[in-house]
Design a protein around this motif. Structure first.
Motif, PDB file in Angstrom:
ATOM      1  N   ILE A   1      24.796   3.670  -3.633  1.00 11.44           N
ATOM      2  CA  ILE A   1      25.297   2.314  -3.938  1.00 11.44           C
ATOM      3  C   ILE A   1      24.992   1.327  -2.799  1.00 11.44           C
ATOM      4  O   ILE A   1      24.467   0.236  -3.049  1.00 11.44           O
ATOM      5  CB  ILE A   1      26.799   2.346  -4.317  1.00 11.44           C
ATOM      6  N   PRO A   2      25.268   1.690  -1.508  1.00  9.52           N
ATOM      7  CA  PRO A   2      24.918   0.737  -0.443  1.00  9.52           C
ATOM      8  C   PRO A   2      23.419   0.400  -0.430  1.00  9.52           C
ATOM      9  O   PRO A   2      23.042  -0.748  -0.185  1.00  9.52           O
ATOM     10  CB  PRO A   2      25.313   1.467   0.841  1.00  9.52           C
ATOM     11  N   LEU A   3      22.584   1.410  -0.708  1.00  6.87           N
ATOM     12  CA  LEU A   3      21.130   1.161  -0.698  1.00  6.87           C
ATOM     13  C   LEU A   3      20.752   0.178  -1.807  1.00  6.87           C
ATOM     14  O   LEU A   3      19.926  -0.717  -1.607  1.00  6.87           O
ATOM     15  CB  LEU A   3      20.370   2.488  -0.867  1.00  6.87           C
ATOM     16  N   MET A   4      21.374   0.363  -2.997  1.00  7.99           N
ATOM     17  CA  MET A   4      21.118  -0.545  -4.110  1.00  7.99           C
ATOM     18  C   MET A   4      21.566  -1.962  -3.746  1.00  7.99           C
ATOM     19  O   MET A   4      20.859  -2.942  -3.998  1.00  7.99           O
ATOM     20  CB  MET A   4      21.871  -0.022  -5.349  1.00  7.99           C
ATOM     21  N   ARG A   5      22.745  -2.051  -3.089  1.00 11.50           N
ATOM     22  CA  ARG A   5      23.288  -3.382  -2.764  1.00 11.50           C
ATOM     23  C   ARG A   5      22.410  -4.123  -1.761  1.00 11.50           C
ATOM     24  O   ARG A   5      22.426  -5.352  -1.702  1.00 11.50           O
ATOM     25  CB  ARG A   5      24.709  -3.250  -2.209  1.00 11.50           C
ATOM     26  N   ARG A   6      21.665  -3.369  -0.949  1.00  7.11           N
ATOM     27  CA  ARG A   6      20.792  -4.029   0.031  1.00  7.11           C
ATOM     28  C   ARG A   6      19.616  -4.727  -0.638  1.00  7.11           C
ATOM     29  O   ARG A   6      18.923  -5.513  -0.002  1.00  7.11           O
ATOM     30  CB  ARG A   6      20.282  -2.995   1.048  1.00  7.11           C
ATOM     31  N   THR A   7      19.375  -4.407  -1.916  1.00 12.08           N
ATOM     32  CA  THR A   7      18.291  -5.081  -2.631  1.00 12.08           C
ATOM     33  C   THR A   7      18.810  -6.360  -3.297  1.00 12.08           C
ATOM     34  O   THR A   7      18.043  -7.077  -3.934  1.00 12.08           O
ATOM     35  CB  THR A   7      17.676  -4.167  -3.713  1.00 12.08           C
ATOM     36  N   LEU A   8      20.138  -6.594  -3.177  1.00 11.66           N
ATOM     37  CA  LEU A   8      20.761  -7.769  -3.793  1.00 11.66           C
ATOM     38  C   LEU A   8      21.344  -8.672  -2.711  1.00 11.66           C
ATOM     39  O   LEU A   8      21.731  -8.199  -1.650  1.00 11.66           O
ATOM     40  CB  LEU A   8      21.924  -7.355  -4.710  1.00 11.66           C
TER      41      LEU A   8
ATOM     42  N   LYS B   1      30.810  -4.641   2.491  1.00  9.55           N
ATOM     43  CA  LYS B   1      30.375  -3.626   1.509  1.00  9.55           C
ATOM     44  C   LYS B   1      29.371  -4.227   0.527  1.00  9.55           C
ATOM     45  O   LYS B   1      28.422  -3.578   0.115  1.00  9.55           O
ATOM     46  CB  LYS B   1      31.589  -3.068   0.745  1.00  9.55           C
ATOM     47  N   MET B   2      29.602  -5.487   0.173  1.00  5.92           N
ATOM     48  CA  MET B   2      28.694  -6.148  -0.769  1.00  5.92           C
ATOM     49  C   MET B   2      27.307  -6.344  -0.152  1.00  5.92           C
ATOM     50  O   MET B   2      26.330  -6.495  -0.858  1.00  5.92           O
ATOM     51  CB  MET B   2      29.316  -7.501  -1.147  1.00  5.92           C
ATOM     52  N   CYS B   3      27.268  -6.349   1.200  1.00 10.10           N
ATOM     53  CA  CYS B   3      25.977  -6.501   1.884  1.00 10.10           C
ATOM     54  C   CYS B   3      25.257  -5.156   2.028  1.00 10.10           C
ATOM     55  O   CYS B   3      24.201  -5.081   2.649  1.00 10.10           O
ATOM     56  CB  CYS B   3      26.182  -7.107   3.274  1.00 10.10           C
ATOM     57  N   GLY B   4      25.861  -4.107   1.514  1.00 15.04           N
ATOM     58  CA  GLY B   4      25.199  -2.808   1.549  1.00 15.04           C
ATOM     59  C   GLY B   4      25.665  -1.903   2.674  1.00 15.04           C
ATOM     60  O   GLY B   4      24.946  -0.970   3.058  1.00 15.04           O
TER      61      GLY B   4
END
Lengths: 228, 293
Positions: free
Chosen positions: A74-81, B203-206
């Motif tokens: 999930i963190p890896l996916m969020r880094r693309t957003l 967390k939203m920043c990954g």
């Protein structure tokens, strides 16, 4: 790329927020997601960012299958957003530059990378010279620019903006939307959730309309122009 | 974790202590209070244990030598060879009589008693009071020993008191540690609550959960260690004050307390270890809830 296929979301209290939504946003697109309050717009955003899990259906975000994603991914996916919120959500005790640094640190950037990229992004959003100021020392429009800069910090392929102009006056709203358009011109996909009719129609982009958890229209050029 | 990131987390942990100064102060106060309660109780238990040990040492066994035995002093090495025996002192008939007379209010009444009225005897001290009964039997088996006298009931009483005191001490210390972790975690949770938006943003920043956890854990550990050092010096002061107060009072002055300096190293180490555990554990517990974003 974002693709929702027959996505349903039912909350624990029995509320059916989404009832079989299917849509696709290709790389480089600029899309407005519109609809009345409680229509399911924010639920779609929270599903895309991984805050919520779909009850059923398939959800692909930048190559990650969110129906089958592990907690570690999930963190890896969020880094693309990059996510921009109506209320900016800046860390008030950190300076403008530090707000960007935190986002980059979270994605594993080194001090050198941060030192190079932060001034570049602040220049891009028109905040040169404000790096050492605290968010509370800035105007609403400037705070939203910081939020956009933070969303850009990790060079995401998609920026999701949830009511980014909700707290701004019309002139500042136009500035922010123009800034997002500029970022889109540089190749970043933009998804903007809004219910500001004039703004949506002014930009003439693709508009996806949702109501009562169902997609009711998907057209280019402004949904509100057609009498709704 | 890379060195670069480690430095960042350290910096963030330290900075957070000062940017949330009031909550940091509250956390340190809680840690000091918990450690002082635990420490005071433990020190009372250690002193009680030491007093019991002294009393146990005074609990002697008397082994009477058979009157027909011709060389009573030769028994010494055989008695001392018995396991658990720490010392055996020979007391002749004459010494025993002299001691008896000296304990009387009017020794002249016993002047006419023949010097061989009492028996030769050994005054024996043992190491482990719990094995007293067995040791008494072994002493009784030594040929030349006619009878062994030992206060077995008193020994059993000491053993019971020690066991009960140890059990209560362990239960209370464990309970206090659990309560402390709970209190600290709630204090830190209160501090974390004000930062829940910050956590959600990062967390939203990954950010991974560990990226968020590290500064909180570092902050918790620093507060725990600072609390431990403060508690150590306060404990030292309280112990000294109580010691002096006891020395100047009536009956309590008979209690021989252990000097704090004899235990200072151990107390500091235990405080630091407990401070570390409740700081890190409290932070980890407190932040758990806010990581679900």
């Amino acid at each position: 790329m974002i693709r929702l296929t027959n996505v349903h979301k039912e909350f624990e209290n029995g509320t059916k927020a989404l009832k079989g939504v299917s849509m696709q946003i290709d790389d480089g697109e600029f899309v407005f997601l519109v609809g009345p309050s409680g229509s399911g717009k924010s639920t779609i955003i929270r599903l895309i960012t991984g805050e919520l899990e779909a009850t059923s259906g398939r959800l692909m975000v930048n190559g990650y299958n969110l129906s089958d994603i592990s907690v570690q991914q999930i963190p890896l996916m969020r880094r693309t957003l990059g996510v921009v919120f109506q209320d900016f959500r800046l860390i008030e005790k950190k300076t403008v530059a530090e707000n960007l640094e935190v986002a980059m640190r979270a994605a594993g950037a080194t001090a050198r990378e941060i030192g190079r990229r932060v001034p570049y992004i602040l220049g891009l959003v028109g905040l040169e010279g404000k790096e050492h100021m605290l968010p509370t020392q800035l105007s609403g429009g400037e705070q939203q620019r910081v939020a956009i800069a933070r969303a850009l910090a990790n060079n995401p392929s998609v920026i999701i903006a949830d009511e980014p102009t909700g707290n701004l006056d019309p002139d500042r709203s136009l500035e922010i939307m123009s800034l997002l358009e500029k970022i889109n011109d540089m190749g970043t996909t933009i998804l903007v959730v809004t219910h500001e009719r004039e703004l949506v129609n002014r930009f003439g982009k693709r508009v996806v309309a949702i109501e009562s958890g169902r997609l009711i229209s998907d057209a280019a050029g402004g949904y509100y122009r057609n009498g709704r | 974790m890379e060195g670069n990131q480690a430095l960042y987390h350290l910096r963030e942990g330290f900075r957070s202590i000062f940017t949330h100064g009031l909550m940091s102060f509250a956390s340190v106060c809680m840690i000091v209070a918990c450690l002082l309660i635990m420490g005071s109780f433990s020190l009372v238990a250690v002193n009680a244990n030491s007093m019991l040990t002294d009393l146990e040492r005074d609990n002697e066994i008397l082994a009477y030598v058979d009157d027909d035995f011709t060389d009573p002093e030769s028994l010494q090495s055989r008695i001392e060879a018995i396991p658990n025996v720490t010392s055996a002192t020979f007391i002749s008939k004459a010494q025993a009589m002299a001691e008896f007379k000296s304990q009387q209010d009017d020794p002249s009444l016993f002047e006419d008693l023949p010097s061989n009225t009492l028996r030769d005897r050994y005054q024996i001290h043992i190491d482990d009071i719990e094995q007293m009964e067995e040791t008494v039997k072994l002493i009784g088996n030594v040929s030349g020993i006619a009878r062994v006298q030992a206060a077995l009931e008193i020994a059993d009483g000491f053993v019971m008191v020690r066991n009960v005191a140890s059990a209560i001490a362990i239960i209370l210390v464990v309970m206090l540690v659990v309560i402390s972790v709970f209190i600290i975690s709630n204090t830190i949770r209160l501090a974390t609550f004000t930062r829940r938006d910050e956590i959600a943003i990062v967390k939203m920043c990954g950010a991974t959960n560990w990226f968020i956890r590290w500064p909180f854990m570092i902050e918790g550990v620093i507060l725990g260690l600072v609390g431990a050092v403060i508690a150590f010096f306060v404990q030292w002061g309280i112990y000294g004050l109580l010691g002096r107060a006891m020395a100047n009072s009536g009956i309590l002055s008979l209690i021989d307390t252990i000097p704090f300096t004899n235990m200072a190293g151990t107390v500091l180490l235990v405080f630091l270890a407990v401070g570390f555990v409740i700081g890190a554990g409290g932070s980890a517990l407190a932040i758990r809830k806010f990581l679900k974003v």
